[in-house]
Design an enzyme around this catalytic site. Structure first.
Site, PDB file in Angstrom:
ATOM      1  CG  ASP A 110      -2.753 -13.035   2.690  1.00 16.78           C
ATOM      2  OD1 ASP A 110      -2.199 -13.583   1.720  1.00 16.78           O
ATOM      3  OD2 ASP A 110      -2.490 -13.320   3.870  1.00 16.78           O
ATOM      4  CG  HIS A 156      -1.771 -14.518  -7.956  1.00 22.48           C
ATOM      5  ND1 HIS A 156      -1.846 -13.973  -6.690  1.00 22.48           N
ATOM      6  CD2 HIS A 156      -0.665 -15.308  -7.941  1.00 22.48           C
ATOM      7  CE1 HIS A 156      -0.834 -14.408  -5.959  1.00 22.48           C
ATOM      8  NE2 HIS A 156      -0.108 -15.230  -6.697  1.00 22.48           N
ATOM      9  CD1 TRP A 188      10.956  -7.383  -4.705  1.00 24.40           C
ATOM     10  CD2 TRP A 188      11.063  -8.248  -6.774  1.00 24.40           C
ATOM     11  NE1 TRP A 188      10.607  -6.393  -5.610  1.00 24.40           N
ATOM     12  CE2 TRP A 188      10.672  -6.898  -6.882  1.00 24.40           C
ATOM     13  CE3 TRP A 188      11.197  -9.001  -7.945  1.00 24.40           C
ATOM     14  CZ2 TRP A 188      10.408  -6.275  -8.098  1.00 24.40           C
ATOM     15  CZ3 TRP A 188      10.937  -8.392  -9.170  1.00 24.40           C
ATOM     16  CH2 TRP A 188      10.550  -7.038  -9.229  1.00 24.40           C
ATOM     17  CG  LEU A 216     -11.453   4.964  -7.072  1.00 30.81           C
ATOM     18  CD1 LEU A 216     -11.553   5.033  -5.551  1.00 30.81           C
ATOM     19  CD2 LEU A 216     -12.068   3.640  -7.545  1.00 30.81           C
ATOM     20  CB  SER A 239       2.497  -8.137   5.643  1.00 24.56           C
ATOM     21  OG  SER A 239       2.044  -9.308   6.243  1.00 24.56           O
ATOM     22  CD  GLU A 247     -11.234   2.526  13.996  1.00 26.72           C
ATOM     23  OE1 GLU A 247     -11.179   1.420  14.571  1.00 26.72           O
ATOM     24  OE2 GLU A 247     -11.132   3.615  14.597  1.00 26.72           O
TER      25      GLU A 247
HETATM   26  C1  FPP Z   1      -1.432 -12.200  -1.733  1.00 26.14           C
HETATM   27  O1  FPP Z   1      -1.973 -13.501  -1.718  1.00 26.14           O
HETATM   28  C2  FPP Z   1      -1.631 -11.578  -3.032  1.00 26.14           C
HETATM   29  C3  FPP Z   1      -0.648 -11.074  -3.806  1.00 26.14           C
HETATM   30  C4  FPP Z   1       0.770 -11.102  -3.417  1.00 26.14           C
HETATM   31  C5  FPP Z   1      -0.943 -10.499  -5.123  1.00 26.14           C
HETATM   32  C6  FPP Z   1      -2.192  -9.695  -5.237  1.00 26.14           C
HETATM   33  C7  FPP Z   1      -2.619  -9.690  -6.645  1.00 26.14           C
HETATM   34  C8  FPP Z   1      -3.892  -9.652  -7.093  1.00 26.14           C
HETATM   35  C9  FPP Z   1      -5.057  -9.500  -6.224  1.00 26.14           C
HETATM   36  C10 FPP Z   1      -4.199  -9.792  -8.543  1.00 26.14           C
HETATM   37  C11 FPP Z   1      -3.562  -8.829  -9.414  1.00 26.14           C
HETATM   38  C12 FPP Z   1      -3.807  -7.432  -9.036  1.00 26.14           C
HETATM   39  C13 FPP Z   1      -3.698  -6.434  -9.899  1.00 26.14           C
HETATM   40  C14 FPP Z   1      -3.873  -5.058  -9.386  1.00 26.14           C
HETATM   41  C15 FPP Z   1      -3.455  -6.645 -11.334  1.00 26.14           C
HETATM   42  P1  FPP Z   1      -0.996 -14.734  -1.511  1.00 26.14           P
HETATM   43  O2  FPP Z   1      -0.511 -15.147  -2.859  1.00 26.14           O
HETATM   44  O3  FPP Z   1       0.057 -14.390  -0.524  1.00 26.14           O
HETATM   45  O4  FPP Z   1      -1.971 -15.815  -0.929  1.00 26.14           O
HETATM   46  P2  FPP Z   1      -1.604 -16.984   0.088  1.00 26.14           P
HETATM   47  O5  FPP Z   1      -1.413 -16.333   1.441  1.00 26.14           O
HETATM   48  O6  FPP Z   1      -2.833 -17.836   0.065  1.00 26.14           O
HETATM   49  O7  FPP Z   1      -0.380 -17.665  -0.420  1.00 26.14           O
END
Ligand code: FPP
Length: 217
Positions: A6, A23, A55, A116, A173, A184
């Protein structure tokens, strides 16, 4: 180990005036953690990459995320396979035909790898996963814990010992609600793109010092 990655959006807005670039930066942390797991012989890494609730995000952001994943897999799949990493998708593949195919192909290509296992939770929601499992079991008159384990997307994947959530928020979430019964949980203040090797080291060291009783005394 399982991770709720996050904070990308906040990082992106703060540093690049764009959630999407957060991202992109977050992907670098994903690669760092993958390397870390191989080095430390961690066998399973489950990453929450896109939830059933995600979504609701604007189309532009969703498309950016799917595109990022597509480009990443196209560029890196061969390397991932050579490093003996197995990819498994948790969640229903309801993306573009092209991405669905690429995800299927990535799973098939890497299925025999054992160094892995990366479980990518995509269009994943724990409640949806449980409903899916219960529906598979509805003809049974008695249901055991094992039956449920075997009908989840995470069949044959051990429950996580460690769950990390970055981004200074303390909730699950809709992630691995069944599987995290004895996990943990570590809540980390840093945003995902700022999360580094040393932060992971600190968490692993803390974990090693926890006496895990599983209800015993
Ligand atoms: C949550 O942060 C993150 C996501 C919903 C997407 C996670 C994606 C990546 C780490 C990059 C792509 C990964 C792969 C495997 C290709 P948020 O957007 O909710 O952050 P915020 O809470 O600051 O809005």
């Amino acid at each position: 180990m399982a991770i709720i990655m996050d904070g990308n959006g906040r990082w992106g807005l703060k540093h690049k005036n764009s959630r999407n670039l957060g991202h992109k930066e977050g992907l670098k942390t994903v690669e760092m953690v993958m390397k870390y797991c191989i080095k430390k012989h961690i066998k399973f890494l489950t990453l929450y990459a896109f939830s059933t609730e995600n979504w609701k995000r604007p189309l532009k952001e969703r498309n950016y995320l799917f595109n990022l994943l597509e480009i990443y897999l196209k560029e890196k799949l061969e390397k991932i396979n050579n490093e003996k990493i197995k990819i498994k998708i948790l969640g229903e593949k309801k993306f573009s035909k092209k991405l669905n195919k690429l995800l299927d192909f990535s799973e098939k290509m890497t299925t025999k790898n054992t160094k892995l296992q990366i479980n990518l939770a995509l269009n994943y929601g724990s409640k949806k996963e449980l409903v899916y499992a219960f529906n598979k079991l509805k003809k049974k008159s008695r249901i055991s814990e094992n039956d449920i384990d075997n009908c989840l997307y995470t069949k044959n994947i051990p429950d996580p010992e460690i769950l990390i959530r970055t981004g200074n928020t303390q909730r699950l979430s809709n992630f691995l609600l069944w599987q995290a019964a004895y996990t943990e949980i570590f809540f980390e203040k840093k945003l995902w793109p700022d999360f580094k090797n040393e932060d992971l080291n600190k968490i692993i060291n803390k974990f090693r010092n926890i006496k895990r009783n599983f209800g015993k005394v």
